[in-house]
Design a protein around this motif. Structure first.
Motif, mmCIF file in Angstrom:
data_model
loop_
_atom_site.group_PDB
_atom_site.id
_atom_site.type_symbol
_atom_site.label_atom_id
_atom_site.label_comp_id
_atom_site.label_asym_id
_atom_site.label_seq_id
_atom_site.Cartn_x
_atom_site.Cartn_y
_atom_site.Cartn_z
ATOM 1 N N CYS A 77 0.810 -1.231 0.000
ATOM 2 C CA CYS A 77 0.000 0.000 0.000
ATOM 3 C C CYS A 77 0.840 1.276 0.000
ATOM 4 O O CYS A 77 0.440 2.291 0.576
ATOM 5 N N GLN A 78 2.033 1.236 -0.599
ATOM 6 C CA GLN A 78 2.862 2.426 -0.732
ATOM 7 C C GLN A 78 2.773 2.929 -2.167
ATOM 8 O O GLN A 78 2.600 2.154 -3.097
ATOM 9 N N THR A 79 2.897 4.249 -2.313
ATOM 10 C CA THR A 79 2.911 4.832 -3.649
ATOM 11 C C THR A 79 4.329 5.269 -3.979
ATOM 12 O O THR A 79 5.102 5.641 -3.091
ATOM 13 N N PHE A 80 4.663 5.224 -5.255
ATOM 14 C CA PHE A 80 5.974 5.668 -5.710
ATOM 15 C C PHE A 80 5.862 6.023 -7.179
ATOM 16 O O PHE A 80 4.955 5.573 -7.878
ATOM 17 N N TYR A 81 6.786 6.890 -7.632
ATOM 18 C CA TYR A 81 6.851 7.270 -9.038
ATOM 19 C C TYR A 81 7.689 6.261 -9.801
ATOM 20 O O TYR A 81 8.600 5.654 -9.248
ATOM 21 N N GLU A 82 7.392 6.126 -11.083
ATOM 22 C CA GLU A 82 8.225 5.255 -11.902
ATOM 23 C C GLU A 82 9.609 5.878 -12.028
ATOM 24 O O GLU A 82 9.771 7.097 -12.021
ATOM 25 N N VAL A 83 10.587 5.035 -12.132
ATOM 26 C CA VAL A 83 11.972 5.482 -12.251
ATOM 27 C C VAL A 83 12.182 6.034 -13.655
ATOM 28 O O VAL A 83 11.814 5.403 -14.639
ATOM 29 N N LEU A 84 12.754 7.244 -13.732
ATOM 30 C CA LEU A 84 13.038 7.862 -15.026
ATOM 31 C C LEU A 84 14.499 7.621 -15.381
ATOM 32 O O LEU A 84 15.395 8.252 -14.822
ATOM 33 N N PRO A 85 14.763 6.707 -16.305
ATOM 34 C CA PRO A 85 16.157 6.471 -16.687
ATOM 35 C C PRO A 85 16.720 7.649 -17.479
ATOM 36 O O PRO A 85 15.967 8.401 -18.097
ATOM 37 N N ASP A 86 17.995 7.815 -17.447
ATOM 38 C CA ASP A 86 18.728 8.866 -18.168
ATOM 39 C C ASP A 86 18.447 10.270 -17.637
ATOM 40 O O ASP A 86 18.783 11.249 -18.292
ATOM 41 N N ILE A 87 17.828 10.395 -16.465
ATOM 42 C CA ILE A 87 17.548 11.702 -15.860
ATOM 43 C C ILE A 87 18.427 11.848 -14.621
ATOM 44 O O ILE A 87 18.542 10.925 -13.812
ATOM 45 N N ASP A 88 19.054 13.021 -14.458
ATOM 46 C CA ASP A 88 19.926 13.286 -13.328
ATOM 47 C C ASP A 88 19.113 13.290 -12.035
ATOM 48 O O ASP A 88 17.984 13.784 -12.003
#
Length: 189
Positions: free
Chosen positions: A105-116
Motif C-alpha cells: 500500500c505504498q505509492t511511488f513514481y516510476e523510475v526515469l532512466p537517463d535523468i539526473d
C-alpha cells in the motif's frame, strides 16, 4: 502497396495539410528524435526558440524492491531539459506514472532512466554543461539551454568535484632553477 512506403499517401499541398495527417516515416522520426531508447515521443511542438517533446517512459511498472502487482494512481507531467538541438532549447514533457503497490500500500513514481537525480535534466545535458563551462561563460550556456546561471554554476561545481576525484596532478618533489635561465640574465655568471 507501392515500392516506397510514402507512395500510398497523397503529397501534402500546404503545411496544415501536412501536419494534419501523420505519415509512417513521421511517426518513426518522433520516436527516435531524442535518441533515448527508454522514452517514446508522442508529440513534437516547434516554436521559434524551443522544441517541446511530449512523451512517456517505456517501463514495465514493477515495484523497485519487489515484483508485486501494481495499479496506476495518476500520471502527472514532468518537464525535463535536454541538449539543445538545431540551435533550439529542448524541453521534454514526460508522463510519469505514480504507482500503488497492492501488497504494501505504498505509492511511488516510476523510475526515469537517463535523468539526473539532482535536477530535472538528462545526464547528457549535465555532462555537456560541465564540458562547455570550461570554455564558455555561464551566461551564454544558460541562455542556450534555457536555465538560470545559478544552475549552470552548480552543475559546473559538481563537474569540477568529479574531475578532482579522477584527475591527479604529479608534481616533482623539489624544483631547481635551470642553468640556462640563470646564465641568460646579463651581468650574471
Amino acid at each position: 502497396m507501392g515500392e516506397h512506403p510514402q507512395e500510398d499517401y497523397a503529397v501534402p499541398r500546404c503545411r496544415t495539410e501536412f501536419l494534419g495527417a501523420r505519415m509512417p516515416w513521421e511517426i518513426i522520426m518522433l520516436t527516435n528524435i531524442l535518441n533515448f531508447p527508454s522514452y517514446m515521443v508522442t508529440e513534437l511542438q516547434e516554436t521559434a526558440y524551443d522544441y517541446l517533446c511530449h512523451g512517456k517512459g517505456i517501463s514495465d511498472g514493477m515495484h523497485p524492491l519487489w515484483a508485486a502487482e501494481l495499479g496506476t494512481v495518476w500520471a502527472p507531467r514532468t518537464r525535463v531539459k535536454d541538449l539543445p538541438m538545431h540551435g533550439k532549447r529542448v524541453g521534454l514533457y514526460l508522463s510519469t506514472r505514480r504507482f500503488l503497490c497492492k501488497a504494501c500500500c505504498q505509492t511511488f513514481y516510476e523510475v526515469l532512466p537517463d535523468i539526473d537525480s539532482k535536477r530535472l535534466m538528462t545526464h547528457r545535458l549535465v555532462a555537456w554543461i560541465g564540458q562547455q563551462a570550461l570554455q564558455r561563460t555561464f551566461a551564454s550556456i544558460a541562455d542556450e539551454v534555457g536555465v538560470v546561471q545559478g544552475t549552470v554554476r552548480r552543475v559546473f561545481k559538481d563537474y569540477v568535484a568529479e574531475l578532482e576525484q579522477t584527475v591527479h596532478f604529479e608534481t616533482p618533489n623539489w624544483m631547481g632553477p635551470s642553468m640556462k635561465s640563470i646564465s641568460s640574465v646579463p651581468g650574471r655568471w
